[in-house]
Structure formats: C-alpha cells, structure tokens
Design a protein around this motif. Structure first.
Motif, PDB file in Angstrom:
ATOM      1  N   PHE B 607       4.709   7.676 -42.790  1.00  0.00           N
ATOM      2  CA  PHE B 607       4.905   6.295 -42.336  1.00  0.00           C
ATOM      3  C   PHE B 607       4.216   6.066 -40.988  1.00  0.00           C
ATOM      4  O   PHE B 607       4.748   5.406 -40.100  1.00  0.00           O
ATOM      5  CB  PHE B 607       6.397   5.954 -42.313  1.00  0.00           C
ATOM      6  CG  PHE B 607       7.048   6.244 -43.632  1.00  0.00           C
ATOM      7  CD1 PHE B 607       6.984   5.307 -44.650  1.00  0.00           C
ATOM      8  CD2 PHE B 607       7.653   7.467 -43.883  1.00  0.00           C
ATOM      9  CE1 PHE B 607       7.532   5.583 -45.901  1.00  0.00           C
ATOM     10  CE2 PHE B 607       8.202   7.756 -45.127  1.00  0.00           C
ATOM     11  CZ  PHE B 607       8.149   6.812 -46.132  1.00  0.00           C
ATOM     12  N   GLU B 608       3.049   6.719 -40.847  1.00  0.00           N
ATOM     13  CA  GLU B 608       2.172   6.601 -39.677  1.00  0.00           C
ATOM     14  C   GLU B 608       2.740   7.223 -38.406  1.00  0.00           C
ATOM     15  O   GLU B 608       2.174   7.073 -37.323  1.00  0.00           O
ATOM     16  CB  GLU B 608       1.796   5.131 -39.415  1.00  0.00           C
ATOM     17  CG  GLU B 608       1.055   4.502 -40.595  1.00  0.00           C
ATOM     18  CD  GLU B 608       0.710   3.057 -40.352  1.00  0.00           C
ATOM     19  OE1 GLU B 608      -0.045   2.785 -39.418  1.00  0.00           O
ATOM     20  OE2 GLU B 608       1.233   2.195 -41.102  1.00  0.00           O
ATOM     21  N   SER B 609       3.887   7.880 -38.500  1.00  0.00           N
ATOM     22  CA  SER B 609       4.470   8.549 -37.334  1.00  0.00           C
ATOM     23  C   SER B 609       4.527  10.055 -37.582  1.00  0.00           C
ATOM     24  O   SER B 609       4.556  10.500 -38.725  1.00  0.00           O
ATOM     25  CB  SER B 609       5.895   8.036 -37.093  1.00  0.00           C
ATOM     26  OG  SER B 609       5.871   6.663 -36.761  1.00  0.00           O
ATOM     27  N   SER B 610       4.557  10.798 -36.492  1.00  0.00           N
ATOM     28  CA  SER B 610       4.671  12.247 -36.609  1.00  0.00           C
ATOM     29  C   SER B 610       5.964  12.723 -35.977  1.00  0.00           C
ATOM     30  O   SER B 610       6.369  12.227 -34.927  1.00  0.00           O
ATOM     31  CB  SER B 610       3.498  12.942 -35.903  1.00  0.00           C
ATOM     32  OG  SER B 610       2.321  12.791 -36.650  1.00  0.00           O
ATOM     33  N   VAL B 611       6.598  13.678 -36.640  1.00  0.00           N
ATOM     34  CA  VAL B 611       7.856  14.221 -36.134  1.00  0.00           C
ATOM     35  C   VAL B 611       7.833  15.742 -36.269  1.00  0.00           C
ATOM     36  O   VAL B 611       7.474  16.275 -37.318  1.00  0.00           O
ATOM     37  CB  VAL B 611       9.074  13.657 -36.915  1.00  0.00           C
ATOM     38  CG1 VAL B 611      10.372  14.285 -36.411  1.00  0.00           C
ATOM     39  CG2 VAL B 611       9.145  12.139 -36.791  1.00  0.00           C
ATOM     40  N   ALA B 612       8.215  16.427 -35.190  1.00  0.00           N
ATOM     41  CA  ALA B 612       8.433  17.871 -35.249  1.00  0.00           C
ATOM     42  C   ALA B 612       9.899  18.119 -34.945  1.00  0.00           C
ATOM     43  O   ALA B 612      10.505  17.391 -34.145  1.00  0.00           O
ATOM     44  CB  ALA B 612       7.548  18.596 -34.240  1.00  0.00           C
ATOM     45  N   GLN B 613      10.477  19.105 -35.588  1.00  0.00           N
ATOM     46  CA  GLN B 613      11.882  19.419 -35.340  1.00  0.00           C
ATOM     47  C   GLN B 613      12.088  20.918 -35.230  1.00  0.00           C
ATOM     48  O   GLN B 613      11.403  21.707 -35.874  1.00  0.00           O
ATOM     49  CB  GLN B 613      12.772  18.853 -36.467  1.00  0.00           C
ATOM     50  CG  GLN B 613      12.890  17.334 -36.378  1.00  0.00           C
ATOM     51  CD  GLN B 613      13.565  16.697 -37.583  1.00  0.00           C
ATOM     52  OE1 GLN B 613      13.943  17.390 -38.524  1.00  0.00           O
ATOM     53  NE2 GLN B 613      13.703  15.382 -37.547  1.00  0.00           N
ATOM     54  N   ILE B 614      13.044  21.262 -34.382  1.00  0.00           N
ATOM     55  CA  ILE B 614      13.430  22.658 -34.206  1.00  0.00           C
ATOM     56  C   ILE B 614      14.899  22.767 -34.568  1.00  0.00           C
ATOM     57  O   ILE B 614      15.735  22.057 -33.998  1.00  0.00           O
ATOM     58  CB  ILE B 614      13.229  23.110 -32.748  1.00  0.00           C
ATOM     59  CG1 ILE B 614      11.778  22.828 -32.296  1.00  0.00           C
ATOM     60  CG2 ILE B 614      13.577  24.590 -32.582  1.00  0.00           C
ATOM     61  CD1 ILE B 614      11.647  22.587 -30.804  1.00  0.00           C
ATOM     62  N   ALA B 615      15.197  23.616 -35.544  1.00  0.00           N
ATOM     63  CA  ALA B 615      16.589  23.816 -35.962  1.00  0.00           C
ATOM     64  C   ALA B 615      17.121  25.100 -35.350  1.00  0.00           C
ATOM     65  O   ALA B 615      16.422  26.120 -35.319  1.00  0.00           O
ATOM     66  CB  ALA B 615      16.674  23.897 -37.477  1.00  0.00           C
ATOM     67  N   ASP B 700       0.121   1.004 -30.877  1.00  0.00           N
ATOM     68  CA  ASP B 700       0.994   0.075 -31.602  1.00  0.00           C
ATOM     69  C   ASP B 700       2.115   0.837 -32.321  1.00  0.00           C
ATOM     70  O   ASP B 700       1.914   1.954 -32.779  1.00  0.00           O
ATOM     71  CB  ASP B 700       0.173  -0.733 -32.615  1.00  0.00           C
ATOM     72  CG  ASP B 700      -0.762  -1.712 -31.918  1.00  0.00           C
ATOM     73  OD1 ASP B 700      -0.559  -1.959 -30.711  1.00  0.00           O
ATOM     74  OD2 ASP B 700      -1.694  -2.209 -32.570  1.00  0.00           O
ATOM     75  N   PRO B 701       3.287   0.193 -32.417  1.00  0.00           N
ATOM     76  CA  PRO B 701       4.430   0.890 -33.017  1.00  0.00           C
ATOM     77  C   PRO B 701       4.230   1.195 -34.502  1.00  0.00           C
ATOM     78  O   PRO B 701       3.613   0.414 -35.229  1.00  0.00           O
ATOM     79  CB  PRO B 701       5.584  -0.098 -32.819  1.00  0.00           C
ATOM     80  CG  PRO B 701       4.978  -1.408 -32.505  1.00  0.00           C
ATOM     81  CD  PRO B 701       3.632  -1.138 -31.918  1.00  0.00           C
ATOM     82  N   THR B 702       4.776   2.317 -34.932  1.00  0.00           N
ATOM     83  CA  THR B 702       4.708   2.722 -36.344  1.00  0.00           C
ATOM     84  C   THR B 702       6.119   3.073 -36.833  1.00  0.00           C
ATOM     85  O   THR B 702       7.098   2.849 -36.127  1.00  0.00           O
ATOM     86  CB  THR B 702       3.741   3.916 -36.513  1.00  0.00           C
ATOM     87  OG1 THR B 702       4.136   4.952 -35.602  1.00  0.00           O
ATOM     88  CG2 THR B 702       2.304   3.516 -36.216  1.00  0.00           C
ATOM     89  N   GLY B 703       6.220   3.648 -38.026  1.00  0.00           N
ATOM     90  CA  GLY B 703       7.502   3.823 -38.711  1.00  0.00           C
ATOM     91  C   GLY B 703       8.511   4.690 -37.979  1.00  0.00           C
ATOM     92  O   GLY B 703       8.168   5.640 -37.288  1.00  0.00           O
ATOM     93  N   VAL B 704       9.779   4.347 -38.153  1.00  0.00           N
ATOM     94  CA  VAL B 704      10.862   5.045 -37.463  1.00  0.00           C
ATOM     95  C   VAL B 704      12.038   5.383 -38.389  1.00  0.00           C
ATOM     96  O   VAL B 704      12.679   6.401 -38.241  1.00  0.00           O
ATOM     97  CB  VAL B 704      11.342   4.173 -36.266  1.00  0.00           C
ATOM     98  CG1 VAL B 704      12.709   4.606 -35.786  1.00  0.00           C
ATOM     99  CG2 VAL B 704      10.336   4.259 -35.109  1.00  0.00           C
ATOM    100  N   GLY B 705      12.315   4.531 -39.373  1.00  0.00           N
ATOM    101  CA  GLY B 705      13.508   4.716 -40.200  1.00  0.00           C
ATOM    102  C   GLY B 705      13.481   5.946 -41.091  1.00  0.00           C
ATOM    103  O   GLY B 705      14.520   6.499 -41.434  1.00  0.00           O
ATOM    104  N   GLU B 706      12.289   6.375 -41.477  1.00  0.00           N
ATOM    105  CA  GLU B 706      12.175   7.474 -42.439  1.00  0.00           C
ATOM    106  C   GLU B 706      11.542   8.767 -41.919  1.00  0.00           C
ATOM    107  O   GLU B 706      11.930   9.842 -42.367  1.00  0.00           O
ATOM    108  CB  GLU B 706      11.395   6.978 -43.672  1.00  0.00           C
ATOM    109  CG  GLU B 706      12.152   5.891 -44.401  1.00  0.00           C
ATOM    110  CD  GLU B 706      11.308   5.146 -45.429  1.00  0.00           C
ATOM    111  OE1 GLU B 706      11.359   5.517 -46.605  1.00  0.00           O
ATOM    112  OE2 GLU B 706      10.613   4.194 -45.046  1.00  0.00           O
TER     113      GLU B 706
END
Lengths: 165, 737
Positions: B607-615, B700-706
C-alpha cells in the motif's frame, strides 16, 4: 412485569423474562451504548454493572435483575459530565472503531471500584474478558493505569434515586 | 437529518438560498451529474462545496467522504481539510457523506473505502477544497469590510482584520455570491506553516466512542421498526429445499417467515423474538459439491496442485535456470496460511425504511454506492429515490465491502408489508456465513551464491482468487440493472482467465516484489473449493509476507549473513523499504532482550508504505509469548501521527491473532468454528508492548491501515526460530514440542 433500576431510574418491562438484559436495555429502553458482540458472554461488549459488579448482559436473563441496580455506559458518565475513565479514553485516543469501548470502560470502572490501585498484571487479567478487535489493548491499559494512579473516583455504582415511571 | 431535493437546473451553479432552508450543491469535480448533494438543509448555512458547510453560529461541518471503521479517517481527512480552511479540527462537526459522485474515492473512481487509500487519495483534493473556501471567505470579508484581501488573515474560523476577530459566518452571505477559485491553482499552505497536520492531537471521535453516544448501524432505531434474523445454509451456495414454520409462526412477536435469496428470514417485533424463532425453525438444504469437502481434503488438493500442476506465470525476470546454476546453495520451503474471518466486533446489520416510493437505508459499510445499487436492484426503486445513511462501522477490515446483508434486509422489506426493518447477524452468522481471507499454500525456491547474493527466486502459490468473487459481489451493486446471466458470465470469464492464462495479482502480491533478484518467476495454480472469499486487511500481503520474509531469514542463515544486512543488500532499489530495515537494524543493536527472550525481524512494502518490525518472544512449554513488537513505518508524511501509531498498534494485534490463533476449518463444506471460544481473538493478557517509530518524511502520505500487518507473522516466526531452532512454516504458529 419485571422491575429494576436502570441508571438510577426504576423501570418496568413486560419483555419475556428469558430475554437477555442487553436486548431489553437496547430495544425496550432504547439505550444503545451497550453493544452486542457475541451473544455468548465471550467478548464483553455488552458489559454493564449489576449492583456495582461487571456482568455480561448478552447472556443474563432480565428476570435475574429484578429489584437490582443496573448501570450502563450512559449512567457512568455523559459527554458533559464524563467519568474519569472516559476522560482518559478521550485524552489518550484509546478508541478506534469504538464498538467494544463501552464494554471496556464498564469493565474498567468495575475493576477500579473494587481495586482502586491495580497492578498492570491485575489490569491485564481482569480486562482479558473484553475483546477489542482493533487491538487497542495498549491504550486501554494505559488509560486505566493513569486513572488508577491519579484521579479520584466520584462515581458510585450503587447509588439509586427513585423516579416514578 | 433531512436531505433536500431541489432540481439543480433552477439555480445558478454554486448558488444557495440562505435562510430559506434550501440547499443545493454543485460539483467540485465538474462531473456531479444531475444529482444534488445529499447535505442537510441547515437554516442559514452556507454550503461552500460538497465537504464544507458553515452555519450562522460559525460551526463548520465537514461531510467526510470516507467511512470510519476505526482507522481514524475522520481525524485524518478532517485535519487535512481543516488545515487549509484554517479551523481547529477539534471543533469540526463531522458527518458521513451520503451518496454522490463528489464523494468518490479518487483512488477507485467509486464511493468506497479500503485499500489504505483514503489519505493518499484525498490529501490534495481536500486541501484544495479547504483552501478554496478560506479564499472565498477572505474575498467576502475584503468586499464587506472594504479592506484589501492582502491585509486580512485567518485564525481558527475567524477572519483577522485590523486586529479584530470576525467569525467566518459573518461573511457567508457575501461568499455565496462569489466565484470559487480554481481548485488546481488555489494557493495551498507551505508545509512549514502547518498548524494541525503532522501535530499530536486527540482523535476526533474519541468522546462519542467513550460515552456510548457514537451511532453504529446496529444502534439505529426507528418508529414501527421490525426485527429480522435470517437462517442461512451452513454450506455456501446450498439451495433451500424446505422449511417448516409450523412450530415457529405462533411464537410471541413473530410476524413473517419467508424465503429470501440468502435463506429464510424470520421477522418479529423484537430482535430476541426473531432470534428465538429462527433458531427453532426446521430448514433443509441441498447437498452441493462443497458439502463433501473437509479441511484435510482442501490441504491435500492444494498440495497435489503444488506438486503436479503448472499455472500462469508473472514477474518473470532473467534466466531462472542460470540463476540456480550460479547459486552455491538452494533453499526450498512451503508455507501455509489458513482461511480467516474478519470478525469485526459489530456483526453485520442494516436498517431499511421503504415509504412512499422512497428508500432510506442505514448501515456502516465500506461501499455506500454499492449499498445503494443493491437496494435499487432488490426493490426496483430508482437510485435517485434511495438515500444511504452511513453510520460508524464497528470494524471493517475488508468485510464491510461485501454487502449481502444489505440485499437481505432490502428483500425482507420489499417482500413483506413490514417496511421498516432491522436485520442483525449473530456472531455465528458472521463466522460461519462470511467471506474469508483465502487459504494459501506457497512455495519459494531460492538460490544464494557465496557472496550472499540471491541468484534465483521461484515462487508459487496455490489457492482461490478473490477477484472473481469480488466481481460477483460488486457487479450487482455497482450496475443494478445488469442481468444476473451477464454477471455470471463475467464471473465465469474471470475464473477462466485466472485458471488458465493470467495471475490474479491480489493472490500473489508481495511474494516477490520487495527485493532485487536478477532471475525470478512467480506462478499460480487456482484451486477453489467454493469457500466464499474476499479482502481481509492487507489482502494477499497478509500471507505472502509470511512466506517471503521467512524465506529471507532461511536464506540469510544459509548464506551466513546477518538477516538485516542480507535484506539491506537486496533492497537497494526500494529506498523506503531499505530505510525502515536500516532503522530496525540500528534498534536491534541497542536491544537487550531479557534472559530467555529472542528477537526476530521482518519487513514488507505494501500500500505504498514500508514497515519493518522486530518481535521479542519467549517460548515456554510449547507456548509462544510475544513480549514486545517494535515497528518502524515509512508512510510519507504522517498527517495525524497518533493515528498512524494507533494503526500500527492495531495491525500488530490483528496480525498476532492470525499468528497465534487464527484458523478456520472446513467440515462437510461448512465452517466448523462459530464464535470467540473456537475462533479466539488476541486478548489483553496476550498483547505485547508496542513501540512505533515513524520515519520523518515530507513525501506525500501513503497507506497506513494495512501495511502494519504483513510483517507481524514472519517477525514472530523468525523470533520463534531464534528461540527454539524450529522453523514454523504454517499459520497459526504451533510448536511441536
């Protein structure tokens, strides 16, 4: 005819005595703040107070509350006069979709009524009966802890005023 | 709320009769057609455009074009338009827009909410709309006060003139006689001057939702309203053979028992009466092909297709054989993700009223235009005479884009003399008669050379596709006049295309795009047993990220390269993804997990955004506990940063339900699970601490909900591997002790 006290007012209903309290409150007395989530006492969206204790009203027959005091989210606080938990909920942007939040707040209020200074673990254990599908748990816990540590509770779950109906 | 129908040709464009209570709209986009804006007739109010009304009391009302399902869209879009209009978003009066072409989602071209599109699609249009209204107010003030416009300024819904604060409402009578500036050229604020965008502030719907005063669809209550409950076949698409209403029709309050397209409807004076009667109703359903299918069969069929069948290909690059030849090691793994239900807290519901040829429908949906179409199709009443009233949604997650419940309630009111009806689904209906995230079997075979470079990436997915099912659900809603035979033909054609020639992108999205590999290929085999499918939060990414990011760790280990480094060296062409992985790496270096706690990471672009997560997890007695999730997100400019944080928190919890519990099983063609006891949702005692880092960005803002959801499963699986040495490739994660 079943008579009980709803948010300080004495009310009467001729609904089938087996009707769950939730539906009597929502459909007969038109208080819509308490929600239907599972119909099986599993999610806590329907939580109200029965004589100050949190109960799951989607499985509680209205016959069981005859002569008892029932408090709903509408009786806990109003937009003009919010309960400290409600204020914390707003300030800390706790809700997302918001559907479960009445039940969350009613559970939290009953918890603090019985245990004004709970540990984080006690909050987690007590609140585990309320599902939030949006996953607002971190903020729910934070809001409860902020009220537990800070504000004084002005709300009396057992207070009743007689009103002719 | 009343809606006024005034024939627009009687008025000049953008005119308003102030004081007469008559309001007419004009089209911002110029393609408003002939339909009038469904805005409230507020005495003396100025309807500046489709989004903004200003009352004589200087209250600013915002008609929010997107649906609020918890994702914070009222706060996000309200803040966006308020910034340029120069009104404090906290004082906005926000209502949900009715159906009109001015409220289309620019990302879809229709009035619907989903795909994490709202902020990106509306960021400029709403700023322009807000700026245009502010400009009109300033023009009007200049004219009324005889002061040069350049000498005037604004502050929180007041015009500042010679040090005096004058409410916007003082100038609305003049403003409506003026021509609005061109939206494309209207002056927008410089980002440095933002007062509200990018700042921390409470969300705008908090008070309503904390006091039980927010109105959801289920809360709508009208005079003379009847209540309906529907019995549906446990096996999708089984036909109704017979029902015996003799034991039920005399039950208290029951008024109607009738066949509708989805099953048998029971109507009563009260919900509980309808519910009791529906449960007692004896109903017989036909046997269909799916009736003999159970979960083991589905898995076996998927596996057989994986091993023996070839399907259409996509994403081909380079020479796969050469890529594998140049590899020093090759890893091949299969990953499984089950069917999931959305399980939004508010079960599906709707209220309809048919009166004097006019239909009003209240519901919280992700597609008001689709609701209108289904009502038109079902009742035969023209769309012009249908008003859709959107309420708050008690969760959406993609489920409220499919609106069979709207069709059901419309049929009931249409076929009976009960013209005001509320339909409420039970939780069991929701879990058993829903539309599901498709189950998926995925295989990735990848080669890595002795320099730690991936030389080949061959991915394959087996499962059903959501596009044909979506067509089946959306065509009747979007094109009410389309005959069923044509709809069936279109659905059949799309099935044929995806079975034979082309890949449904949503089935494989996220399986191969994030990292650069010179030789790659993705193939797809459609195996669909007929379990109803639809979008669920992050759609294909919800399972492909699990396979892709698990494989990245497996490959990194094989190559003897640090997993963060391994990802970075393959994400050079995807700067946003590269950026969040880099920050994750720095954070991991600083982390000191408690004894027995282990870390795992994953990253994904969607959704045009990037997310990294550490568990951070621990494993004790075969039980996986997730203690902390650290989340790094780059979604461009965070218009409402706290909403971005909240959505990351939410996606993590939603993702963890899928990781630790989420699983639907098919038994005799029916979904076996039914409520929260056997389809458990993550609870507070299992919820980890969450820390969110938002990358500072002026893009510009991109996706956040998913986008916060896809990395959750692989991050936890990678941490479980670190903790136990067990590589879990099947969701939900279960350790074999």
């Amino acid at each position: 005819m079943i008579e009980f006290t709803l948010n300080g007012e004495v009310v009467k209903t001729d609904d089938d005595p087996n009707t769950p309290l939730l539906w009597v409150v929502r459909d007969t007395f038109k208080l819509k703040g308490s929600k239907f989530g599972c119909g099986a006492g599993l999610c806590g969206a329907c939580t109200m107070h029965l004589d100050g204790q949190a109960v799951r009203t989607c499985i509680l027959p209205v016959s069981q509350v005859a002569g008892k005091n029932i408090t709903t989210i509408e009786g806990l606080g109003t937009p003009d006069n919010m309960h400290p938990l409600q204020t914390a909920w707003v300030e800390q942007s706790v809700p997302q979709c918001g559907y479960c939040q009445s039940g969350q707040i009613m559970s939290a209020a009953a918890l603090l009524e019985n245990n004004p200074n709970p540990s984080a673990e006690e909050v987690e254990r007590y609140m585990a009966g309320n599902i939030c599908r949006c996953g607002c748990y971190k903020r729910i816990k934070g809001a409860i802890m902020s009220v537990a540590e800070g504000a004084e509770l002005a709300y009396d779950a057992t207070a009743t005023t007689e009103v002719n109906s | 709320m009343s809606t006024v129908n005034v024939s627009r040709r009687n008025f000049l464009k953008s005119s308003t009769i102030v004081g007469g209570g008559l309001v007419m709209g004009f089209s911002l986009t110029g393609c408003g057609g002939t339909r009038l804006l469904p805005v409230e007739a507020i005495e003396g109010a100025y309807t500046a455009n489709a989004f903004i009304q200003i009352t004589p009391e200087n209250l600013v009302r915002f008609y929010c074009p997107r649906d609020e399902m918890g994702q914070g869209v009222t706060t996000g879009l309200g803040t966006t338009i308020a910034e340029e209009l120069d009104v404090n978003p906290q004082s906005l009066d926000i209502v949900f827009a009715g159906v009109h072409s001015d409220y289309k989602n620019p990302a879809f071209g229709v009035q619907g909410t989903g795909g994490s599109t709202a902020m990106g699609a509306h960021y400029y249009p709403l700023r322009q709309a807000g700026a245009a209204v502010r400009d009109l107010i300033l023009q009007a003030a200049s004219q009324d006060l005889g002061i040069e416009k350049s000498q005037l300024s604004t502050d929180d819904s007041y015009v500042i003139a010679n040090g005096q604060r004058l409410p916007y409402s003082q100038f609305i009578a003049t403003a409506q006689t003026l021509t609005a500036p061109d939206l494309e050229t209207v002056q927008l604020k410089d980002k440095a001057d933002f007062k509200y965008i990018g700042k921390e502030a409470p969300r705008l719907d908090g008070m309503q939702k904390a006091t039980g005063t927010a109105v959801f669809g289920i809360d709508v209550d009208l005079p003379n309203m009847y209540h309906a409950v529907v019995r549906r076949s446990p096996v999708p698409d089984a036909a109704l053979l017979s029902f015996d209403k003799s034991a039920v029709e005399s039950m208290p309050g029951v008024t109607d028992i009738l066949e509708i397209s989805g099953g048998v409807a029971v109507v009563a004076e009260k919900y509980w009466q309808a519910k009791q009667a529906a449960e007692k109703l004896k109903v017989e359903w036909s046997e269909v092909e799916l009736s003999s299918i159970d979960q083991a069969q589905i898995k076996a069929d998927f596996k057989e297709a994986m091993d023996k069948e070839d399907g259409p290909k996509t994403g081909e690059l380079g020479d796969l054989d050469a890529g594998f030849e140049s590899a020093s090691s090759v890893v091949e793994s299969e990953y499984w993700a089950p069917y999931l239900a959305h399980a939004a807290m508010e079960p599906m519901n709707a209220v309809i009223r048919i009166e004097n040829g006019q239909v009003d429908l209240w519901s919280g949906t992700q597609g008001p235009i689709g609701a209108e179409g289904l009502v038109a199709r079902t009742t035969g009443i023209d769309s012009e005479n249908i008003r859709i009233h959107t309420t708050y949604l008690g969760g959406g997650f993609g489920r409220r884009g499919t609106l069979t419940h709207i069709q059901e309630v419309a049929e009931i009111a249409h076929l009976t003399d009960k013209k005001t009806v509320q339909l409420v689904w039970s939780r069991e209906d929701d879990i058993r008669n829903g539309f599901y995230r498709p189950a998926s079997l995925m295989k990735i075979k990848a080669g890595v050379d002795d320099k730690g470079e991936i030389t080949a990436w061959q991915a394959k997915r087996v499962g059903g596709n959501i596009t044909p099912e979506t067509l089946e659900n959306i065509l009747p809603a979007m094109i009410p006049g389309m005959p069923q035979a044509l709809i069936n033909a279109a659905v059949g054609a799309s099935n044929m295309v995806f079975n034979n020639w082309s890949v449904d992108h949503s089935s494989i999205e996220g399986l191969y795009e994030d990292y650069y590999v010179p030789n790659q290929e993705v193939s797809h085999v459609t195996v669909d047993h007929g379990v109803p499918l639809t979008f669920l939060r992050s759609v294909g990414h919800s399972y492909t990220a699990f396979a892709k990011e698990s494989m990245m760790d497996e490959l990194a280990e094989k190559a003897g390269v640090d997993p963060v480094q391994f990802r970075l060296q393959h994400a050079k062409e995807n700067p946003r993804l590269n950026g969040v992985i880099k920050v994750a790496g720095e954070l991991i270096k600083q982390m000191k997990p408690a004894a027995g706690h282990h870390l795992g990471m994953a990253a994904h672009h969607s959704f045009e955004s990037s997310v990294a997560q550490i568990a951070e997890v621990s494993v004790e007695g075969g039980r996986i506990s997730v203690h902390k999730m650290t989340c790094i997100v780059d979604c461009g400019l965070a218009v409402t940063p706290d909403v971005v944080k909240a959505q990351m928190e939410s996606s993590i919890m939603y993702g963890l339900t899928a990781v630790l519990h989420g699983e639907l099983n098919v038994d005799g063609g029916a979904i076996k699970e039914s409520n929260f006891h056997d389809y458990p949702i993550l609870r507070m005692n299992e919820a980890p601490e969450v820390e969110v880092v938002i990358i500072d960005s002026d893009q510009d803002p991109t996706g956040v909900g998913e986008p916060g959801m896809p990395p959750v499963a692989p991050a936890v699986a990678n941490a479980v591997y670190a903790a136990t040495g067990q590589r879990l490739r099947s969701l939900p994660l279960k350790l074999t002790s």
